[in-house]
Design an enzyme around this catalytic site. Structure first.
Site, PDB file in Angstrom:
ATOM      1  N   LYS A  62      -3.371   2.033  21.911  1.00  0.00           N
ATOM      2  CA  LYS A  62      -4.124   2.345  23.136  1.00  0.00           C
ATOM      3  C   LYS A  62      -4.449   1.064  23.882  1.00  0.00           C
ATOM      4  CE  LYS A  62      -7.280   6.191  23.370  1.00  0.00           C
ATOM      5  NZ  LYS A  62      -8.526   6.736  22.837  1.00  0.00           N
TER       6      LYS A  62
HETATM    7  O1  G3P Z   1     -10.473  10.696  24.607  1.00  0.00           O
HETATM    8  C1  G3P Z   1     -11.472  10.003  25.283  1.00  0.00           C
HETATM    9  C2  G3P Z   1     -12.794  10.378  24.765  1.00  0.00           C
HETATM   10  O2  G3P Z   1     -13.014   9.942  23.457  1.00  0.00           O
HETATM   11  C3  G3P Z   1     -13.916  10.069  25.684  1.00  0.00           C
HETATM   12  O3  G3P Z   1     -14.645  11.219  25.766  1.00  0.00           O
HETATM   13  O4  G3P Z   1     -16.499  12.709  26.285  1.00  0.00           O
HETATM   14  O5  G3P Z   1     -16.938  10.272  25.810  1.00  0.00           O
HETATM   15  O6  G3P Z   1     -15.839  10.970  27.922  1.00  0.00           O
HETATM   16  P1  G3P Z   1     -16.060  11.296  26.490  1.00  0.00           P
END
Ligand code: G3P
Length: 301
Positions: free
Chosen positions: A92
C-alpha cells in the site's frame, strides 16, 4: 465482486474466512497497531503478519510508513520480500504522501508506485479521494486503487456543517440521492426567478447552492467510486478498484451495483450484510412449524 476484509485482527479474519466469502485482506498501520496492542508481548510483528498472509486466500495489503520515494520503495521491497513467500502480498502506497505545503513529496507516491510496479510488486494505492488521483494511480501502474468512500461522505457532510457524533454517526448511511434531489429542487426554484440564462453563472444564491453537498463535483463516496470506474472503463485500465472506508451494508450494495471489482469491509459491516428482520422472523416461523414426522426424516436410525 471480490470481498476483502479490512482488519488486522486474526480472529476476525479467520472467522470471516470460515464463512467462505473472503478473497483478500487490507491492513494499515492503525489497524495493525490495534490488533498487536491486544497481544502485547505474546507475538512479534513478523510472526503476526506472516500468520495473516498465510491464512488469507488472496492478497493481503501491507502499508509502508515512509513518505519519501526512497523510504517507500525500500520499505515496499522489504515487506514484499519478507512476506510474499507465505502468500499473496500487495504494497500500500499513499497516492500523495505530502503532509506540508513545501515538503516536495507530492509526486513521490506516484514515483514509488511506478518503481515497485515495474519490479513486479503489486501496489494498492491508498487514500484516494478524487477521480483524478485514481487516474494518476492507474497511469503509474497500480494493481489496485482504493478510494475512501466513507471519508468523502464525512467531508461532504462536514462541508454542510454536519458534525460526526452529533448529526450523524460513523456507520450511518449518507443519503446522497436525497441530497441531490433537494439541491435540484432548490436550484430549479432559484433558476425560475432569474431573468436571463447567463445569470446562472453570476447569481449569488445559485453559486451558494452549487457549492453545497459536493466535493468539486463528487457528490458522495459512492459517486467517487462510480466516477473512477467510468474513467477506468473508458480507457481499459487493468487497475482494480477497491472501494474502501465503507461503513454500512447499503454502501456495499451501491458499489456492487456499480460493478466495483473489490470492496474491503470491516468485520462489523460484513456481519450487517447477512441480517434482515424478516429473515429472522421467517426462521422462527419455519422452526415453529416443524412437525415431528418431518423432524423424524433427519433422525438417525
Ligand atoms: O480501508 C480504509 C479504511 O481502513 C479506513 O476506513 O472508516 O477509518 O475511513 P475509515
Amino acid at each position: 465482486m471480490k470481498i476483502f476484509i479490512d482488519t488486522a485482527e486474526l480472529d476476525e479474519i479467520s472467522e470471516a474466512i470460515s464463512w467462505g466469502i473472503i478473497d483478500g485482506a487490507t491492513t494499515n498501520p492503525s489497524l495493525i497497531k490495534k490488533a498487536v496492542d491486544r497481544r502485547a508481548g505474546k507475538v512479534t510483528m513478523d510472526e503476526y503478519i506472516r500468520e495473516i498472509v498465510k491464512i488469507v486466500p488472496g492478497p493481503v495489503s501491507l502499508e509502508v510508513l515512509g513518505g519519501t520515494f526512497d523510504e517507500m520503495v525500500t520499505q515496499g521491497r522489504l515487506l514484499y520480500e519478507k512476506f510474499s513467500p507465505y502468500g499473496e502480498v500487495a504494497i500500500k502506497i499513499p497516492v500523495n504522501p505530502s503532509i506540508r505545503k513545501d515538503d516536495g513529496l507530492e509526486f513521490d507516491g506516484l514515483r514509488a508506485i511506478r518503481q515497485l510496479s515495474d519490479e513486479g510488486i503489486p501496489v494498492n494505492v491508498t487514500l484516494i479521494m478524487t477521480p483524478e488521483q485514481a487516474l494518476l494511480a492507474a497511469k503509474a501502474g497500480a494493481a489496485y486503487a482504493s478510494p475512501f468512500a466513507g471519508r468523502i461522505d464525512d467531508y461532504i457532510r462536514a462541508g454542510m456543517g454536519m458534525k460526526r457524533g452529533v448529526d450523524f454517526q460513523k456507520g450511518d448511511y449518507f443519503d446522497h440521492a436525497l441530497l441531490r434531489k433537494a439541491l435540484e429542487r432548490k436550484m430549479d426554484e432559484t433558476i425560475d426567478r432569474l431573468d436571463s440564462i447567463p445569470e446562472v453563472y453570476v447569481n449569488s444564491d445559485l453559486k451558494k447552492l452549487v457549492a453545497v453537498g459536493q466535493d468539486n463535483g463528487v457528490f458522495s463516496g459512492v459517486d467517487l467510486v462510480a466516477k473512477i470506474l467510468r474513467i477506468y472503463r473508458n480507457y481499459g485500465f487493468k487497475t482494480e478498484v477497491i472501494a474502501a472506508s465503507l461503513r454500512n451494508a447499503r454502501q456495499v450494495r451501491e458499489v456492487a451495483e456499480l460493478g466495483v471489482h473489490i470492496a474491503t469491509l470491516p468485520f462489523e459491516v460484513i456481519k450487517q450484510m447477512v441480517k434482515h428482520y424478516k429473515t429472522t422472523e421467517g426462521m422462527k416461523n419455519f422452526t415453529a412449524d416443524i412437525v415431528p414426522q418431518y423432524r423424524s426424516l433427519f433422525e438417525q436410525k
